[in-house]
Every structure is written in C-alpha cells, then in structure tokens.
Design a protein around this motif. Structure first.
Motif, PDB file in Angstrom:
ATOM      1  N   ASP A  32       0.836  -1.205   0.000  1.00 42.31           N
ATOM      2  CA  ASP A  32       0.000   0.000   0.000  1.00 42.31           C
ATOM      3  C   ASP A  32       0.869   1.252   0.000  1.00 42.31           C
ATOM      4  O   ASP A  32       0.501   2.273  -0.577  1.00 42.31           O
ATOM      5  CB  ASP A  32      -0.915   0.024   1.230  1.00 42.31           C
ATOM      6  N   ARG A  83       1.995  -2.871   4.195  1.00 36.48           N
ATOM      7  CA  ARG A  83       0.557  -3.137   4.069  1.00 36.48           C
ATOM      8  C   ARG A  83      -0.131  -2.507   5.268  1.00 36.48           C
ATOM      9  O   ARG A  83       0.374  -2.578   6.386  1.00 36.48           O
ATOM     10  CB  ARG A  83       0.280  -4.637   4.013  1.00 36.48           C
ATOM     11  N   ALA A 139      -3.975   5.366   2.569  1.00 40.66           N
ATOM     12  CA  ALA A 139      -2.559   5.202   2.232  1.00 40.66           C
ATOM     13  C   ALA A 139      -1.801   6.525   2.285  1.00 40.66           C
ATOM     14  O   ALA A 139      -0.661   6.581   2.770  1.00 40.66           O
ATOM     15  CB  ALA A 139      -2.426   4.568   0.849  1.00 40.66           C
ATOM     16  N   THR A 196       2.478   6.446  -1.566  1.00 40.51           N
ATOM     17  CA  THR A 196       1.495   5.426  -1.898  1.00 40.51           C
ATOM     18  C   THR A 196       1.955   4.687  -3.148  1.00 40.51           C
ATOM     19  O   THR A 196       2.779   5.195  -3.931  1.00 40.51           O
ATOM     20  CB  THR A 196       0.119   6.064  -2.170  1.00 40.51           C
TER      21      THR A 196
END
Length: 375
Positions: A56, A204, A211, A229
């Motif tokens: 992410d 993650r 994010a 991100t």
C-alpha cells in the motif's frame, strides 16, 4: 434536404474517393493512437513490479521517488520503525538493484529484488513453472527471458555475479527495457558485502487506513525516509518515461495530425470542385449558402468520424496481437489517448471543411449551366 444528406450523397457516391478519404484519415490517426498505446504499454511494463508487489505504501531513502536508475539504502532498523507506526499491518524489507542477468549467450538488464523467505509482499505475483518462493541459492526469472536463453527450471543463470539455480519462472515481469529477477534476501545481502541495510520497505496497512495519510505519518515518525502510496510511486516512474520520450511522441503526433489534415482537406476540396454544378443548381433553386457550407463541413466530419473509428479498431487489434508475438510489450488503449485522437479528428474536420467553403461562396448559379464553367 439537410446538409448531412448532401454530404453523405457526395461522399458515398464515389467509392474510390470514399476509401481514399477514410483510409487516409484512419492511417494518419492510427499513427497517433498506436504511438500512445505503445507508450502506455511501455510505461505499464516498467511499473509492473510496483503495481503488483502488493504494498500500500513504499518507503525509501529520503529523496528517492522511483525505481529506474536509482539506488536506495537505509539502515535495517528502519523496518522496525515503520512497523511501529499506527495503522501499519506489516512491513517487509527488500533489497533492490539493477543488474545484468545471463544464461548461455543471452544477457539482459534486470531489476533484481531480494525478498525474505515467505514474504507476504514483494515476490512474484504469477509463476508459470516451478516455485513461487525463493530459497537460498535460487532465483526466479522472467519466463520470456528464460525462453530466449533456452533455460528452464533447474538450470543455472548468473545474477549478482553469482551462479544461481532457476527455481521458478514468473509471468508479467518483462518490459522492453528490463525484466525482474527475484533472489533470497540473504543471498542478495551476502553478494553486496553483508551490510545491515535495506533498499525499500513495503508496507501493508490495516483495513480502512488511508494510504496517503499513512505515508505522511511514516515520514513524520521515521527520519531520513520518503514514503509514497503505490499509485504515487508508480506515477513517478511513469513520469520518468514521459520525460524521456515526450519529444518523440509530440513529433509523431504532429505528423499524424498534419497527414490527416492534408488527406481530408484534399478530399473535401476535390469533392467540392467536382460537384460545382450541383452546388450551382442548388443555389439556382434557392438553396442558401448556409446549407451548402454545412454540407461541406458535414462531409469532412463524416470522413473523420469513420476514419477515427477505424483507427480505434486497428489499435485495439494491435494491442491484442502484439503480446502474442513474444515481444515484451502490451500496447494499452487508454481513455486519454482516445479523447486526444477524437479531439484531433474534430479539429482536422473543421479545418479541412473550411478550406473549400470560399470556393462554394464564389459559385455563380448561372455559370453552372454554361459549358466550361469553373469555380
């Protein structure tokens, strides 16, 4: 009687002229559209690892915002610091460099990624043969590279200056520029002197965590890093490609535009010239100039509209067929490219339609009944 009706009658009455007009426009606009599709395919190939790694948020050395032609080195302790940030589900360190991979007489440039054993992210996302997890002394290489080199699972390749056994073949990890090779984290570290460093930390997040917000929190909590991100990181990579190829794309798009303009303008002008008697008769029976001007513009718009649809169909076919040739490229037809070509088409049609309108305005209705009358 409408302008569109007159335009269709003149355009479709002469099939040779119709094919010349529409075919020329289609080829010219295909040049622009295909170039954009190829560019998008190259950009997608270069960001394939970023897009599919499963993270992410990407954490790198401060100031490092892409993968291509960069080096990122951070203390290994950064991984624990990132893991401690609120909202982080897990943090996976990887090592990364650009290196040469060789097998037999085949050599290629590869993004070499050192991945921890059974890492939740960062490894190959699709394999066609062998293992999907790297073990000590092994490497997972791109299947396209393996085919070119005549290598298969169990053979040896040279990467990071060492002989490693091919444990698996990955798919979707090749571009026109490079492939991706996955090696064990420990083997990578050993090959680079054993220093306790990492290149990137793949993060993650917990469900529901934004994010962009998490990336900002990581930068505040961990000194000396840049956090982005996945979308932002991939955009930085694509921007690099655009910067290197923007001039070429602009030139080729300009060529396509002017070729299309010349083809449509010439076709509409010749059609107008050859139908001067018809225009004169229409004027003689009371047709207004507005109707005649509209028919000229409508003819140009119809030619460009059909040509644009053919260009779209050709590019879609190209995008479907090229990957089947074995070339490490998948042209991508994007909405932005379609809108740009449609805009090109409208401008071409308007300019091409305006050129012969002056000739229509000069037609003398009476002269069209005399032999030898000209515009």
């Amino acid at each position: 009687m409408t302008a569109a009706f007159l335009a269709r009658r003149r355009l479709f009455r002469n099939r040779g002229r119709l094919l010349t007009s529409i075919g020329g426009v289609a080829l010219a606009l295909s040049l622009t559209l295909a170039l954009d599709a190829i560019y998008a395919g190259v950009a997608n190939g270069l960001t394939a690892y970023i897009d599919h790694a499963g993270a992410d948020v990407w954490v790198s050395q401060a100031g490092v915002r892409n993968l291509h032609m960069v080096a990122s080195w951070m203390p290994a302790s950064v991984t624990a610091q990132v893991q401690a940030v609120e909202g982080v589900r897990d943090a996976t360190p990887i090592l990364y460099t650009t290196d040469t991979i060789a097998s037999g007489g085949e050599r290629g440039v590869a993004y070499v990624v050192g991945v921890p054993h059974e890492a939740p992210v960062g490894g190959p996302w699709q394999t066609s043969a062998g293992a999907s997890d790297v073990l000590p002394g092994s490497v997972i290489v791109d299947a396209a590279f393996a085919r070119r080199a005549g290598a298969s699972v169990g053979d040896s390749v040279t990467v990071l200056g060492r002989e490693m056994r091919v444990a698996g073949l990955s798919e979707g990890t090749a571009s026109l520029v490079n492939t991706v090779a996955f090696v064990p984290f420990g083997d990578f570290r050993s090959a680079r002197g054993g220093a306790p460093v990492v290149s990137f930390v793949l993060v993650r997040l917990e469900p529901g965590v934004d994010a962009a917000v998490a990336a900002a929190a990581i930068e505040r909590a961990v000194p000396g890093v840049t956090a982005q991100t996945t979308a932002g990181f991939a955009n930085q990579e694509r921007s690099l490609v655009m910067d290197m190829s923007a001039d070429v794309i602009t030139i080729m798009n300009g060529v396509g535009f002017f070729v299309a303009l010349a083809v449509v303008a010439l076709t509409v002008y010749i059609s107008t010239l050859s139908n001067r008697r018809e225009f004169g008769v229409l004027k003689a029976i009371g047709a207004r100039d507005r109707l005649l001007y509209g028919s000229v513009l409508a003819q140009a718009l119809i030619s460009v509209a059909i040509g644009t649809l053919l260009a779209l169909a050709f590019t879609a076919l190209l995008a479907a067929l090229v990957p089947r040739t074995g070339i490490a490229l998948a042209p991508a037809l994007t909405g932005a490219a379609v809108l740009k070509v449609a805009g090109f088409g409208v401008v071409v049609a308007l300019i091409a339609g305006l050129l012969p309108i002056r000739q229509v305005a000069r037609i003398d209705p009476a002269s069209t009944f005399r032999r030898g009358a000209t515009l």
